[in-house]
Motif scaffolding. Sequence first.
Motif, short mmCIF file in Angstrom:
data_model
loop_
_atom_site.label_atom_id
_atom_site.label_comp_id
_atom_site.label_asym_id
_atom_site.label_seq_id
_atom_site.Cartn_x
_atom_site.Cartn_y
_atom_site.Cartn_z
N GLY A 2 39.62 -7.08 53.32
CA GLY A 2 40.35 -6.85 51.81
C GLY A 2 40.42 -5.49 51.64
N ARG A 3 41.27 -5.23 50.46
CA ARG A 3 41.25 -3.82 50.19
C ARG A 3 39.90 -3.11 49.76
NH1 ARG A 3 46.18 -1.34 46.66
NH2 ARG A 3 45.39 1.02 46.89
N THR A 4 39.28 -3.84 49.11
CA THR A 4 37.93 -3.21 48.58
C THR A 4 37.19 -2.88 49.82
OG1 THR A 4 37.97 -4.31 46.47
CG2 THR A 4 35.95 -3.66 47.34
N ALA A 5 37.00 -3.74 50.80
CA ALA A 5 36.15 -3.63 51.98
C ALA A 5 36.75 -2.43 52.80
CB ALA A 5 36.22 -4.88 52.93
N THR A 6 38.23 -2.24 52.97
CA THR A 6 38.50 -1.12 53.54
C THR A 6 38.38 0.18 52.59
OG1 THR A 6 40.69 -2.67 53.99
CG2 THR A 6 41.09 -0.27 54.16
N ARG A 7 38.25 0.08 51.56
CA ARG A 7 38.24 1.23 50.73
C ARG A 7 36.88 1.83 50.86
NH1 ARG A 7 42.01 2.50 46.52
NH2 ARG A 7 40.49 3.70 45.31
N GLU A 8 35.96 0.67 51.16
CA GLU A 8 34.75 1.26 51.20
C GLU A 8 34.29 1.96 52.55
OE1 GLU A 8 31.49 -1.50 49.56
OE2 GLU A 8 32.71 -1.54 47.78
N ARG A 9 34.97 1.47 53.52
CA ARG A 9 34.99 1.76 54.95
C ARG A 9 35.33 3.13 54.97
NH1 ARG A 9 36.77 -2.32 59.13
NH2 ARG A 9 36.49 -0.85 60.70
N LEU A 10 36.68 3.62 54.20
CA LEU A 10 37.37 4.75 54.19
C LEU A 10 36.10 5.81 53.57
CD1 LEU A 10 40.86 3.97 53.79
CD2 LEU A 10 39.73 4.88 55.71
N PHE A 11 35.75 5.36 52.39
CA PHE A 11 34.77 6.08 51.59
C PHE A 11 33.56 6.61 52.51
CE2 PHE A 11 35.94 4.01 47.22
CZ PHE A 11 36.68 5.16 47.13
N ALA A 12 32.95 5.58 53.13
CA ALA A 12 31.75 5.96 54.13
C ALA A 12 31.87 6.72 55.29
CB ALA A 12 31.29 4.56 54.68
N ALA A 13 33.14 6.64 55.92
CA ALA A 13 33.66 7.47 56.81
C ALA A 13 34.01 8.87 56.35
CB ALA A 13 34.84 6.81 57.60
N ALA A 14 34.55 9.03 55.04
CA ALA A 14 34.92 10.23 54.66
C ALA A 14 33.59 10.76 54.03
CB ALA A 14 35.69 10.11 53.40
N ILE A 15 32.59 10.28 53.57
CA ILE A 15 31.41 11.13 53.21
C ILE A 15 30.59 11.49 54.37
CG2 ILE A 15 28.85 10.29 52.17
CD1 ILE A 15 30.31 8.38 50.57
N GLU A 16 30.38 10.79 55.19
CA GLU A 16 29.72 11.31 56.47
C GLU A 16 30.33 12.70 57.19
OE1 GLU A 16 26.63 10.48 57.57
OE2 GLU A 16 26.72 8.97 56.06
N LEU A 17 31.80 12.35 57.28
CA LEU A 17 32.56 13.47 57.89
C LEU A 17 32.63 14.81 57.03
CD1 LEU A 17 35.46 11.61 59.56
CD2 LEU A 17 33.73 12.93 60.73
N ILE A 18 32.78 14.49 55.70
CA ILE A 18 32.87 15.69 55.02
C ILE A 18 31.47 16.49 54.55
CG2 ILE A 18 33.47 16.51 52.54
CD1 ILE A 18 35.66 14.40 52.38
N ALA A 19 30.26 15.57 54.59
CA ALA A 19 29.09 16.14 54.38
C ALA A 19 28.86 16.83 55.69
CB ALA A 19 28.14 15.05 54.32
N ALA A 20 29.14 16.53 56.82
CA ALA A 20 28.90 17.09 58.11
C ALA A 20 29.86 18.41 58.58
CB ALA A 20 29.12 16.22 59.32
N GLN A 21 31.02 18.33 58.06
CA GLN A 21 31.78 19.40 58.49
C GLN A 21 32.59 20.12 57.13
OE1 GLN A 21 33.85 17.06 61.75
NE2 GLN A 21 35.43 16.55 60.35
N GLY A 22 32.77 19.64 55.97
CA GLY A 22 33.31 20.12 54.94
C GLY A 22 34.77 19.49 54.76
N PHE A 23 35.07 19.48 53.66
CA PHE A 23 36.33 18.95 53.27
C PHE A 23 37.69 19.48 53.90
CE2 PHE A 23 40.05 19.27 50.46
CZ PHE A 23 40.27 17.64 50.28
N THR A 24 37.66 20.97 54.08
CA THR A 24 38.89 21.48 54.82
C THR A 24 39.03 21.14 56.29
OG1 THR A 24 38.46 23.31 53.11
CG2 THR A 24 40.04 23.72 55.31
#
Length: 192
Positions: A2-24
């Motif tokens: 579902g859309r909520t589950a997809t958004r949560e997976r995207l959030f989880a992935a983005a959090i890990e990546l941005i925390a590790a290497q930065g937004f830019t």
Amino acid sequence: MGRTATRERLFAAAIELIAAQGFTATTVDQIADAAGVAKGTVYYNFGSKAALFTALLDYGIERLSATLREASRGRKPLAALEAVVGAELAFIGEHESFARLLIAETWRSGGGDWRHAARLIREQAIGVIADVLRAAVTAGELREDLDIGIAASAVFGMVFTVALDWRTLQPERPLADVHATLMDLLRGRLAG
């Protein structure tokens, strides 16, 4: 999925990546790959990387605030303060990547809409602490002249900083020990 589950997976992935290497340095392709979805799914759900980042901050801050509100519910003011401090420590312990993202990106001008995030933190998370402190002052449990706004910001910031120090440099220390030390400091300063 579902859309909520997809958004949560995207959030989880983005959090890990941005925390590790930065937004830019983080790309939409990397976020999509880490979430196991097509790149178009990111754009369908958020429109842009910047919009994803803003939604991510909203989501994380709302979850933190809800955790603090729930911890304070139904408790007497000083017990509520103790519960809120414990809840903030536990939240950061469980969501360390999100906390690192807040520190690293929210107040950096290139990291998205940092004023929006700072305002949300003040209105929501710090707002819960302010409500607890206000109730304690009204009940006569804390000194009458307490500057609630500054005190609430100070409590939030102190707990946030100590939680990151604990998770990063002293992860072997039990949460209960860290919580007890924070409460000793707060009782001494807020009560007067």
